[in-house]
Scaffold this motif. Structure first.
Motif, PDB file in Angstrom:
ATOM      1  N   ARG A  11       0.848  -1.197   0.000  1.00  0.00           N
ATOM      2  CA  ARG A  11       0.000   0.000   0.000  1.00  0.00           C
ATOM      3  C   ARG A  11       0.883   1.247   0.000  1.00  0.00           C
ATOM      4  NH1 ARG A  11      -5.317  -1.122   1.633  1.00  0.00           N
ATOM      5  NH2 ARG A  11      -5.604   1.069   2.167  1.00  0.00           N
ATOM      6  N   PRO A  12       0.400   2.310  -0.620  1.00  0.00           N
ATOM      7  CA  PRO A  12       1.146   3.569  -0.564  1.00  0.00           C
ATOM      8  C   PRO A  12       1.264   4.072   0.878  1.00  0.00           C
ATOM      9  CG  PRO A  12      -0.691   3.709  -2.124  1.00  0.00           C
ATOM     10  CD  PRO A  12      -0.825   2.405  -1.400  1.00  0.00           C
ATOM     11  N   ARG A  13       2.401   4.589   1.182  1.00  0.00           N
ATOM     12  CA  ARG A  13       2.702   5.229   2.469  1.00  0.00           C
ATOM     13  C   ARG A  13       2.825   4.254   3.634  1.00  0.00           C
ATOM     14  NH1 ARG A  13      -1.493  10.065   2.052  1.00  0.00           N
ATOM     15  NH2 ARG A  13      -2.785   8.347   1.394  1.00  0.00           N
ATOM     16  N   PHE A  14       2.930   2.968   3.335  1.00  0.00           N
ATOM     17  CA  PHE A  14       3.261   1.974   4.357  1.00  0.00           C
ATOM     18  C   PHE A  14       4.711   1.581   4.129  1.00  0.00           C
ATOM     19  CE2 PHE A  14      -1.151   1.810   5.043  1.00  0.00           C
ATOM     20  CZ  PHE A  14      -1.440   1.029   6.159  1.00  0.00           C
ATOM     21  N   GLU A  17      -2.463   9.265  10.547  1.00  0.00           N
ATOM     22  CA  GLU A  17      -3.632   9.525   9.709  1.00  0.00           C
ATOM     23  C   GLU A  17      -3.888   8.374   8.739  1.00  0.00           C
ATOM     24  OE1 GLU A  17      -5.034  12.734   6.349  1.00  0.00           O
ATOM     25  OE2 GLU A  17      -3.773  13.470   7.989  1.00  0.00           O
ATOM     26  N   ILE A  18      -2.841   7.917   8.104  1.00  0.00           N
ATOM     27  CA  ILE A  18      -2.958   6.798   7.158  1.00  0.00           C
ATOM     28  C   ILE A  18      -3.409   5.540   7.896  1.00  0.00           C
ATOM     29  CG2 ILE A  18      -1.717   5.352   5.492  1.00  0.00           C
ATOM     30  CD1 ILE A  18      -2.148   8.351   4.706  1.00  0.00           C
ATOM     31  N   TRP A  19      -2.810   5.290   9.050  1.00  0.00           N
ATOM     32  CA  TRP A  19      -3.172   4.102   9.820  1.00  0.00           C
ATOM     33  C   TRP A  19      -4.642   4.147  10.236  1.00  0.00           C
ATOM     34  CZ3 TRP A  19      -1.593  -0.587  10.230  1.00  0.00           C
ATOM     35  CH2 TRP A  19      -2.124  -1.415  11.213  1.00  0.00           C
ATOM     36  N   ASN A  20      -5.088   5.289  10.730  1.00  0.00           N
ATOM     37  CA  ASN A  20      -6.478   5.418  11.169  1.00  0.00           C
ATOM     38  C   ASN A  20      -7.454   5.186  10.019  1.00  0.00           C
ATOM     39  OD1 ASN A  20      -5.688   5.894  13.803  1.00  0.00           O
ATOM     40  ND2 ASN A  20      -5.672   8.113  13.557  1.00  0.00           N
ATOM     41  N   GLU A  21      -7.111   5.645   8.835  1.00  0.00           N
ATOM     42  CA  GLU A  21      -7.940   5.378   7.654  1.00  0.00           C
ATOM     43  C   GLU A  21      -7.955   3.880   7.348  1.00  0.00           C
ATOM     44  OE1 GLU A  21      -6.751   7.630   4.226  1.00  0.00           O
ATOM     45  OE2 GLU A  21      -6.738   9.506   5.357  1.00  0.00           O
ATOM     46  N   GLN A  43     -10.078   1.614   9.718  1.00  0.00           N
ATOM     47  CA  GLN A  43     -11.536   1.748   9.589  1.00  0.00           C
ATOM     48  C   GLN A  43     -12.113   0.587   8.781  1.00  0.00           C
ATOM     49  OE1 GLN A  43     -12.412   5.625   8.005  1.00  0.00           O
ATOM     50  NE2 GLN A  43     -11.983   6.662   9.939  1.00  0.00           N
ATOM     51  N   ASP A  44     -11.371   0.151   7.767  1.00  0.00           N
ATOM     52  CA  ASP A  44     -11.813  -0.957   6.922  1.00  0.00           C
ATOM     53  C   ASP A  44     -11.165  -2.293   7.271  1.00  0.00           C
ATOM     54  OD1 ASP A  44     -13.472   0.710   5.400  1.00  0.00           O
ATOM     55  OD2 ASP A  44     -11.823   1.234   4.057  1.00  0.00           O
ATOM     56  N   HIS A  45     -10.159  -2.264   8.134  1.00  0.00           N
ATOM     57  CA  HIS A  45      -9.400  -3.485   8.470  1.00  0.00           C
ATOM     58  C   HIS A  45      -9.203  -3.576   9.987  1.00  0.00           C
ATOM     59  CE1 HIS A  45      -8.201  -2.304   4.359  1.00  0.00           C
ATOM     60  NE2 HIS A  45      -8.266  -3.599   4.121  1.00  0.00           N
ATOM     61  N   ARG A  46     -10.258  -3.532  10.727  1.00  0.00           N
ATOM     62  CA  ARG A  46     -10.165  -3.498  12.202  1.00  0.00           C
ATOM     63  C   ARG A  46      -9.451  -4.707  12.784  1.00  0.00           C
ATOM     64  NH1 ARG A  46     -15.863  -0.556  13.397  1.00  0.00           N
ATOM     65  NH2 ARG A  46     -15.099   1.406  12.590  1.00  0.00           N
ATOM     66  N   HIS A  47      -9.645  -5.845  12.178  1.00  0.00           N
ATOM     67  CA  HIS A  47      -9.017  -7.069  12.688  1.00  0.00           C
ATOM     68  C   HIS A  47      -7.495  -7.067  12.526  1.00  0.00           C
ATOM     69  CE1 HIS A  47      -9.800  -7.820   8.441  1.00  0.00           C
ATOM     70  NE2 HIS A  47      -8.823  -8.703   8.476  1.00  0.00           N
TER      71      HIS A  47
END
Length: 132
Positions: free
Chosen positions: A80-83, A97-101, A104-108
């Motif tokens: 992924r970009p920015r990882f 900010e990127i992590w929090n986004e 949201q879709d990958h809580r697990h």
């Protein structure tokens, strides 16, 4: 069966033995996975190294399945970009900010952020061509 707690020494030995099977080049199937008999070989190796530990094929299979899952998740994150990857700490690098986004879709997968993965490069060697 209850989950088995592995010592660092046991994990390192198992991964060393798995890497040795990859090095030998005879344990792979055409699709990159391991031939079924590899679990028996690893079990025998672990019984020699840790005769009193009671490590069985089911324990080894579960550990390798977990490693493979963690590797695939980390690999997907790193695409992924920015990882990024911090090789000194063996863990992901990503801004808040990127992590929090992302979570949201990958809580697990939120526990992956601050966790160290010292075996990541060795997992890549063993699992990169494994499509199972």
């Amino acid at each position: 069966m209850a989950r088995r707690a592995w010592s660092e020494e046991e994990e390192d030995t198992l991964l060393t033995n798995l890497t040795s099977l990859v090095d030998q080049g005879v344990w792979r199937t055409d699709n990159g996975g391991f031939k079924p008999s590899y679990l028996g070989v690893l079990t025998n190796d672990m019984r020699v190294s840790f005769p009193q530990a009671g490590i069985n094929e089911i324990h080894i299979e579960a550990k390798i399945k977990k490693w493979k899952s963690d590797y695939r998740i980390l690999d997907a994150m790193l695409r992924r970009p920015r990882f990024g990857w911090n090789p000194n700490e063996n863990k992901l690098m990503v801004g808040n900010e990127i992590w929090n986004e992302f979570v949201q879709d990958h809580r697990h997968q939120r526990h992956f952020r601050d966790k160290q993965f010292p075996h990541f490069n060795r997992w890549a060697y063993c699992f990169v061509s494994d499509e199972n």
